[in-house]
Design an enzyme around this catalytic site. Structure first.
Site, PDB file in Angstrom:
ATOM      1  N   LEU A 142       0.828  -1.203   0.000  1.00  0.00           N
ATOM      2  CA  LEU A 142       0.000   0.000   0.000  1.00  0.00           C
ATOM      3  C   LEU A 142       0.867   1.260   0.000  1.00  0.00           C
ATOM      4  O   LEU A 142       1.834   1.353   0.746  1.00  0.00           O
ATOM      5  CB  LEU A 142      -0.886  -0.008   1.253  1.00  0.00           C
ATOM      6  CG  LEU A 142      -1.838   1.184   1.390  1.00  0.00           C
ATOM      7  CD1 LEU A 142      -3.040   0.981   0.490  1.00  0.00           C
ATOM      8  CD2 LEU A 142      -2.272   1.329   2.834  1.00  0.00           C
ATOM      9  N   HIS A 143       0.504   2.208  -0.838  1.00  0.00           N
ATOM     10  CA  HIS A 143       1.195   3.496  -0.851  1.00  0.00           C
ATOM     11  C   HIS A 143       0.222   4.581  -1.308  1.00  0.00           C
ATOM     12  O   HIS A 143      -0.525   4.397  -2.253  1.00  0.00           O
ATOM     13  CB  HIS A 143       2.448   3.467  -1.729  1.00  0.00           C
ATOM     14  CG  HIS A 143       2.233   2.946  -3.114  1.00  0.00           C
ATOM     15  ND1 HIS A 143       2.064   1.595  -3.398  1.00  0.00           N
ATOM     16  CD2 HIS A 143       2.166   3.592  -4.307  1.00  0.00           C
ATOM     17  CE1 HIS A 143       1.902   1.446  -4.709  1.00  0.00           C
ATOM     18  NE2 HIS A 143       1.959   2.652  -5.277  1.00  0.00           N
TER      19      HIS A 143
END
Length: 159
Positions: free
Chosen positions: A116-117
């Site tokens: 996740l980013h």
């Protein structure tokens, strides 16, 4: 072209092939990895293939793919670091606006879907010109290392 051809993209879903996890665990100094700032649960890093100068990503250290997998503490940390990233970018380059977002899954545009980013992309009036449309490239007026240093210096002064 490196981005389009999949260079540096992980093969699988595990953290062993994750470029973000490899950077954090590399032991290299932050200026060599483009990491702008670190906190206990999250860090901010320049996008290697930025849409605009100062395009940052905020990531949890923990290798999770989906926003719903974040702990409550990680969720708060990502939000607070995103706010701080906006303040820092405003102080350094005075953008007219921002695109902020999470691309969940490859179909949604996530280049590295396994970790996740959150993207923090500064925007200026007229920043989409003929170069990306006709030339299939983006003109960046500053090297990533220079941008990283400006943002890292300003990060320590931001509240």
């Amino acid at each position: 072209m490196a981005y389009i051809q999949g260079e540096n993209k992980p093969e699988g879903e595990d953290s062993d092939g994750c470029p973000f996890c490899r950077l954090v665990e590399s032991g290299k100094p932050d200026d060599a990895t483009l990491i702008v700032a670190r906190d206990e649960l999250v860090f901010a890093i320049l996008n290697l293939y930025p849409y605009n100068p100062g395009h940052l990503m905020v990531l949890p250290y923990r290798h999770v793919a989906d926003y719903t997998e974040l702990t409550p503490e990680e969720t708060v940390a990502v939000a607070e670091y995103t706010q701080r990233a906006m303040r820092v970018i405003r102080a350094v380059s005075a953008p007219h606006g921002f695109n902020i977002g999470l691309n969940q899954g490859p179909v949604a545009g996530a280049g590295i879907a396994a970790h996740l980013h959150q993207h923090v992309v500064p925007r200026w009036g007229g920043d989409s010109n003929f170069m990306p449309v006709i030339g299939h490239t983006k003109v960046l007026p500053q090297l990533l290392g220079e941008t990283r240093q400006l943002l890292a210096d300003a990060w320590s002064r931001a509240e």
